[in-house]
Design a protein around this motif. Structure first.
Motif, PDB file in Angstrom:
ATOM      1  N   TRP A  28       0.833  -1.208   0.000  1.00  0.00           N
ATOM      2  CA  TRP A  28       0.000   0.000   0.000  1.00  0.00           C
ATOM      3  C   TRP A  28       0.867   1.258   0.000  1.00  0.00           C
ATOM      4  CZ3 TRP A  28      -4.325  -1.200   4.103  1.00  0.00           C
ATOM      5  CH2 TRP A  28      -5.203  -2.153   3.563  1.00  0.00           C
ATOM      6  N   HIS A  29       1.914   1.244   0.812  1.00  0.00           N
ATOM      7  CA  HIS A  29       2.799   2.409   0.877  1.00  0.00           C
ATOM      8  C   HIS A  29       3.504   2.639  -0.456  1.00  0.00           C
ATOM      9  CE1 HIS A  29       6.558   4.570   1.779  1.00  0.00           C
ATOM     10  NE2 HIS A  29       5.734   5.313   2.490  1.00  0.00           N
ATOM     11  N   GLU A  30       3.973   1.575  -1.091  1.00  0.00           N
ATOM     12  CA  GLU A  30       4.633   1.695  -2.390  1.00  0.00           C
ATOM     13  C   GLU A  30       3.676   2.221  -3.455  1.00  0.00           C
ATOM     14  OE1 GLU A  30       7.928   1.340  -3.484  1.00  0.00           O
ATOM     15  OE2 GLU A  30       8.074   1.616  -1.325  1.00  0.00           O
ATOM     16  N   ARG A  31       2.434   1.753  -3.449  1.00  0.00           N
ATOM     17  CA  ARG A  31       1.451   2.270  -4.403  1.00  0.00           C
ATOM     18  C   ARG A  31       1.234   3.761  -4.198  1.00  0.00           C
ATOM     19  NH1 ARG A  31      -3.093  -2.346  -3.765  1.00  0.00           N
ATOM     20  NH2 ARG A  31      -2.006  -3.974  -4.933  1.00  0.00           N
ATOM     21  N   TYR A  32       1.057   4.139  -2.944  1.00  0.00           N
ATOM     22  CA  TYR A  32       0.844   5.559  -2.635  1.00  0.00           C
ATOM     23  C   TYR A  32       2.034   6.391  -3.105  1.00  0.00           C
ATOM     24  CZ  TYR A  32       0.368   9.841   0.030  1.00  0.00           C
ATOM     25  OH  TYR A  32       0.291  11.167   0.393  1.00  0.00           O
ATOM     26  N   ARG A  33       3.233   5.952  -2.790  1.00  0.00           N
ATOM     27  CA  ARG A  33       4.448   6.695  -3.131  1.00  0.00           C
ATOM     28  C   ARG A  33       4.632   6.810  -4.638  1.00  0.00           C
ATOM     29  NH1 ARG A  33       9.204   5.866  -4.777  1.00  0.00           N
ATOM     30  NH2 ARG A  33       9.068   3.607  -4.786  1.00  0.00           N
ATOM     31  N   THR A  34       4.492   5.711  -5.356  1.00  0.00           N
ATOM     32  CA  THR A  34       4.722   5.762  -6.798  1.00  0.00           C
ATOM     33  C   THR A  34       3.648   6.556  -7.524  1.00  0.00           C
ATOM     34  OG1 THR A  34       3.659   3.599  -7.087  1.00  0.00           O
ATOM     35  CG2 THR A  34       6.058   3.634  -6.908  1.00  0.00           C
ATOM     36  N   ARG A  35       2.421   6.499  -7.046  1.00  0.00           N
ATOM     37  CA  ARG A  35       1.364   7.298  -7.678  1.00  0.00           C
ATOM     38  C   ARG A  35       1.592   8.786  -7.467  1.00  0.00           C
ATOM     39  NH1 ARG A  35      -3.495   3.092  -6.106  1.00  0.00           N
ATOM     40  NH2 ARG A  35      -2.994   1.623  -7.778  1.00  0.00           N
ATOM     41  N   ARG A  36       2.065   9.159  -6.294  1.00  0.00           N
ATOM     42  CA  ARG A  36       2.373  10.580  -6.044  1.00  0.00           C
ATOM     43  C   ARG A  36       3.564  11.011  -6.896  1.00  0.00           C
ATOM     44  NH1 ARG A  36      -1.780  10.964  -5.818  1.00  0.00           N
ATOM     45  NH2 ARG A  36      -2.859   9.731  -4.383  1.00  0.00           N
ATOM     46  N   GLU A  37       4.532  10.120  -7.059  1.00  0.00           N
ATOM     47  CA  GLU A  37       5.698  10.441  -7.884  1.00  0.00           C
ATOM     48  C   GLU A  37       5.299  10.622  -9.351  1.00  0.00           C
ATOM     49  OE1 GLU A  37       9.661   8.155  -9.366  1.00  0.00           O
ATOM     50  OE2 GLU A  37       9.189   7.974  -7.226  1.00  0.00           O
ATOM     51  N   LEU A  38       4.440   9.759  -9.852  1.00  0.00           N
ATOM     52  CA  LEU A  38       3.971   9.883 -11.232  1.00  0.00           C
ATOM     53  C   LEU A  38       3.301  11.231 -11.484  1.00  0.00           C
ATOM     54  CD1 LEU A  38       2.368   6.419 -12.111  1.00  0.00           C
ATOM     55  CD2 LEU A  38       4.295   7.510 -13.246  1.00  0.00           C
ATOM     56  N   ALA A  39       2.596  11.727 -10.503  1.00  0.00           N
ATOM     57  CA  ALA A  39       1.881  13.001 -10.651  1.00  0.00           C
ATOM     58  C   ALA A  39       2.841  14.169 -10.875  1.00  0.00           C
ATOM     59  CB  ALA A  39       1.010  13.254  -9.427  1.00  0.00           C
ATOM     60  N   HIS A  40       4.120  13.998 -10.573  1.00  0.00           N
ATOM     61  CA  HIS A  40       5.111  15.065 -10.731  1.00  0.00           C
ATOM     62  C   HIS A  40       5.991  14.903 -11.972  1.00  0.00           C
ATOM     63  CE1 HIS A  40       4.017  15.459  -6.464  1.00  0.00           C
ATOM     64  NE2 HIS A  40       4.191  16.733  -6.715  1.00  0.00           N
ATOM     65  N   TRP A  41       5.724  13.903 -12.787  1.00  0.00           N
ATOM     66  CA  TRP A  41       6.518  13.697 -13.993  1.00  0.00           C
ATOM     67  C   TRP A  41       6.229  14.786 -15.019  1.00  0.00           C
ATOM     68  CZ3 TRP A  41       7.135   7.962 -15.818  1.00  0.00           C
ATOM     69  CH2 TRP A  41       7.817   7.248 -14.836  1.00  0.00           C
ATOM     70  N   THR A  42       7.211  15.080 -15.827  1.00  0.00           N
ATOM     71  CA  THR A  42       7.056  16.077 -16.886  1.00  0.00           C
ATOM     72  C   THR A  42       6.447  15.411 -18.126  1.00  0.00           C
ATOM     73  OG1 THR A  42       9.217  15.632 -17.866  1.00  0.00           O
ATOM     74  CG2 THR A  42       9.139  17.278 -16.077  1.00  0.00           C
ATOM     75  N   ALA A  43       6.025  16.253 -19.083  1.00  0.00           N
ATOM     76  CA  ALA A  43       5.460  15.743 -20.329  1.00  0.00           C
ATOM     77  C   ALA A  43       6.480  14.877 -21.063  1.00  0.00           C
ATOM     78  CB  ALA A  43       4.998  16.904 -21.208  1.00  0.00           C
ATOM     79  N   ARG A  44       7.731  15.256 -20.997  1.00  0.00           N
ATOM     80  CA  ARG A  44       8.781  14.473 -21.661  1.00  0.00           C
ATOM     81  C   ARG A  44       8.939  13.102 -21.000  1.00  0.00           C
ATOM     82  NH1 ARG A  44      13.762  15.531 -24.963  1.00  0.00           N
ATOM     83  NH2 ARG A  44      14.905  13.605 -24.687  1.00  0.00           N
ATOM     84  N   ASP A  45       8.933  13.085 -19.662  1.00  0.00           N
ATOM     85  CA  ASP A  45       9.008  11.802 -18.947  1.00  0.00           C
ATOM     86  C   ASP A  45       7.873  10.874 -19.382  1.00  0.00           C
ATOM     87  OD1 ASP A  45      11.190  12.712 -17.440  1.00  0.00           O
ATOM     88  OD2 ASP A  45       9.893  13.413 -15.799  1.00  0.00           O
ATOM     89  N   LEU A  46       6.677  11.418 -19.443  1.00  0.00           N
ATOM     90  CA  LEU A  46       5.515  10.625 -19.816  1.00  0.00           C
ATOM     91  C   LEU A  46       5.644  10.114 -21.255  1.00  0.00           C
ATOM     92  CD1 LEU A  46       2.677  12.772 -18.235  1.00  0.00           C
ATOM     93  CD2 LEU A  46       3.731  10.705 -17.323  1.00  0.00           C
ATOM     94  N   HIS A  47       6.090  10.985 -22.140  1.00  0.00           N
ATOM     95  CA  HIS A  47       6.272  10.592 -23.534  1.00  0.00           C
ATOM     96  C   HIS A  47       7.301   9.463 -23.653  1.00  0.00           C
ATOM     97  CE1 HIS A  47       6.497  10.910 -27.869  1.00  0.00           C
ATOM     98  NE2 HIS A  47       7.823  10.966 -27.774  1.00  0.00           N
TER      99      HIS A  47
END
Length: 67
Positions: A28-47
């Motif tokens: 649960w903690h890992e899911r929470y952490r990685t989802r919050r981290e994804l929210a801070h990715w740039t458009a280039r990271d996502l691409h």
């Protein structure tokens, strides 16, 4: 003979149950952490990884207990 130490009164499942609870909390903690981290990715990271902002919004909005 003490009833507290009698073999039939011993909880043989406690170590496994405690370990299972610990593992669940870790996931649960890992899911929470990685989802919050994804929210801070740039458009280039996502691409680079082939994700869109809608993919991230969908994932980040999930509660931590949902896979």
């Amino acid at each position: 003979m003490s009833t507290l130490t009698h073999n039939s009164m011993t909880n043989h499942h406690a170590p496994g149950l405690i370990q299972q609870i610990g593992e669940t909390l870790h996931v649960w903690h890992e899911r929470y952490r990685t989802r919050r981290e994804l929210a801070h990715w740039t458009a280039r990271d996502l691409h680079d990884v082939g994700l869109s902002w809608s993919d991230i919004a969908f994932e980040a909005d999930k509660p931590f207990w949902r896979a």
